[in-house]
Design a protein around this motif. Sequence first.
Motif, PDB file in Angstrom:
ATOM      1  N   SER A 230     -23.671 -64.366  43.947  1.00 21.26           N
ATOM      2  CA  SER A 230     -23.255 -64.358  45.346  1.00 21.26           C
ATOM      3  C   SER A 230     -24.113 -63.377  46.130  1.00 21.26           C
ATOM      4  O   SER A 230     -24.782 -62.515  45.553  1.00 21.26           O
ATOM      5  CB  SER A 230     -21.784 -63.974  45.479  1.00 21.26           C
TER       6      SER A 230
ATOM      7  N   LEU B 150     -24.363 -61.249  50.210  1.00 22.53           N
ATOM      8  CA  LEU B 150     -23.993 -60.951  51.583  1.00 22.53           C
ATOM      9  C   LEU B 150     -25.258 -60.540  52.322  1.00 22.53           C
ATOM     10  O   LEU B 150     -25.954 -59.617  51.889  1.00 22.53           O
ATOM     11  CB  LEU B 150     -22.968 -59.820  51.657  1.00 22.53           C
TER      12      LEU B 150
ATOM     13  N   ALA C  57     -27.605 -68.964  54.277  1.00 22.60           N
ATOM     14  CA  ALA C  57     -26.233 -69.317  54.639  1.00 22.60           C
ATOM     15  C   ALA C  57     -25.433 -68.078  55.037  1.00 22.60           C
ATOM     16  O   ALA C  57     -24.691 -68.090  56.028  1.00 22.60           O
ATOM     17  CB  ALA C  57     -25.552 -70.037  53.474  1.00 22.60           C
ATOM     18  N   SER C  58     -25.604 -66.994  54.291  1.00 19.07           N
ATOM     19  CA  SER C  58     -24.866 -65.772  54.590  1.00 19.07           C
ATOM     20  C   SER C  58     -25.330 -65.140  55.897  1.00 19.07           C
ATOM     21  O   SER C  58     -24.532 -64.580  56.654  1.00 19.07           O
ATOM     22  CB  SER C  58     -25.013 -64.777  53.440  1.00 19.07           C
ATOM     23  N   SER C  59     -26.631 -65.237  56.205  1.00 23.84           N
ATOM     24  CA  SER C  59     -27.140 -64.682  57.462  1.00 23.84           C
ATOM     25  C   SER C  59     -26.524 -65.391  58.659  1.00 23.84           C
ATOM     26  O   SER C  59     -26.359 -64.796  59.733  1.00 23.84           O
ATOM     27  CB  SER C  59     -28.670 -64.771  57.506  1.00 23.84           C
ATOM     28  N   ARG C  60     -26.175 -66.665  58.477  1.00 23.05           N
ATOM     29  CA  ARG C  60     -25.533 -67.418  59.561  1.00 23.05           C
ATOM     30  C   ARG C  60     -24.040 -67.131  59.633  1.00 23.05           C
ATOM     31  O   ARG C  60     -23.478 -66.987  60.722  1.00 23.05           O
ATOM     32  CB  ARG C  60     -25.762 -68.920  59.356  1.00 23.05           C
ATOM     33  N   SER C  61     -23.398 -67.053  58.477  1.00 24.75           N
ATOM     34  CA  SER C  61     -21.933 -66.919  58.457  1.00 24.75           C
ATOM     35  C   SER C  61     -21.459 -65.474  58.542  1.00 24.75           C
ATOM     36  O   SER C  61     -20.341 -65.206  58.987  1.00 24.75           O
ATOM     37  CB  SER C  61     -21.375 -67.549  57.183  1.00 24.75           C
ATOM     38  N   GLY C  62     -22.300 -64.541  58.103  1.00 24.43           N
ATOM     39  CA  GLY C  62     -21.872 -63.146  58.027  1.00 24.43           C
ATOM     40  C   GLY C  62     -20.893 -62.893  56.900  1.00 24.43           C
ATOM     41  O   GLY C  62     -20.294 -61.822  56.807  1.00 24.43           O
ATOM     42  N   GLN C  63     -20.745 -63.869  56.016  1.00 28.03           N
ATOM     43  CA  GLN C  63     -19.796 -63.785  54.911  1.00 28.03           C
ATOM     44  C   GLN C  63     -20.523 -63.806  53.563  1.00 28.03           C
ATOM     45  O   GLN C  63     -21.696 -64.183  53.492  1.00 28.03           O
ATOM     46  CB  GLN C  63     -18.820 -64.973  54.959  1.00 28.03           C
TER      47      GLN C  63
ATOM     48  N   GLU D 180     -21.628 -65.444  50.365  1.00 26.22           N
ATOM     49  CA  GLU D 180     -21.848 -66.852  50.012  1.00 26.22           C
ATOM     50  C   GLU D 180     -22.163 -66.983  48.528  1.00 26.22           C
ATOM     51  O   GLU D 180     -22.873 -66.149  47.955  1.00 26.22           O
ATOM     52  CB  GLU D 180     -23.011 -67.435  50.824  1.00 26.22           C
TER      53      GLU D 180
END
Length: 344
Positions: free
Chosen positions: A199, A201, A324-330, A332
Amino acid sequence: MSGPVKIALVGMGWWGQKMLAVLSSAPDDITVVRAVEPNMDGVRDLCAEKGVTLSADYADALNDPEVEAVVLATPHSLHTDQIAKAVAAGKHVFCEKPLALTAEEAARSVALCAEAGLVLGMGHERRWEPPIAEMLAKADAGELGRIQQIEANFSHDKFVGMDPSNWRVQASEAPAGGMTATGIHLLDLSVRLLGRAESVLCICEQLSSELPQGDTVAAYVKFAGGGTSYVSASLSNPFMSRFTVYGSKGWIDIRDKAHVEAPDGWIVTSAMAGGPIETVEIGKAEPVKDNLVSFARAVRGQETYPITADHLVDNIALLEAVFASSRSGQIERVAQPAAAKVGA
């Protein structure tokens, strides 16, 4: 076959010209016989000086029976299709990083090359930097003990003044700040040392430039087998390159004196359990050339190319999760494509 591997350099921008320059010192292993560049006027004189046939069409290189391998220094989104066409033409492939922008595309390219018996090389020249190579050897031999953590940064400001239309600064080609330009090397070394990532972040911000993909990025990675890696990169501060690995028996911190475009050696600080902290300086080397020579020798069957199929796919799976994490801030999860084991 014997003799130097005859290659076509595809993409004669900044990095293609760098590779052409360094390969002049490796004539026994690799020879550039053709170059492909849509903007022919920009490199016509250079190719004429080097005695390299120049054309604008990739198909010219694929149809040239003299060309044994293609070296791709092209926009990231083109790699998957260009690799597929090279394989169909029976050409070995050396691809600049990143191999692809999705794990599925990376797995597809790896599988195509493996099934055709063709060597797939990768522009992760950091593995050929002498102190990095020594660090990897020590880790493999267990001299550092259990690898626990990695901290790394690779930054430069070479793109700040670049024409906004250049593909290198387009968010579509290079999401998440400097991750495809510099951070990808640190992800590669992290995967090499700690295996498949589980995973990540990632935080990406635009802090001091007009770069549309952001200029400052940091990713915190958790690995499936345990251990973590903190990778950061800036596209708007002066050059910095640092890779530090911490193990239960020792740690090593490696800092480049200059960008690999014009390498100037390294400063290495380290300590083993119970021993003193030591600092040494390592002289100049040319890892870009050494990576390409290793690729050529693998094509000739003289050695095994060290970046494995698993490394290639696992790195891009992590990169895709970073995006994906850079977009969601979550946080991944990192995918593991079914084809990741092909050719391993």
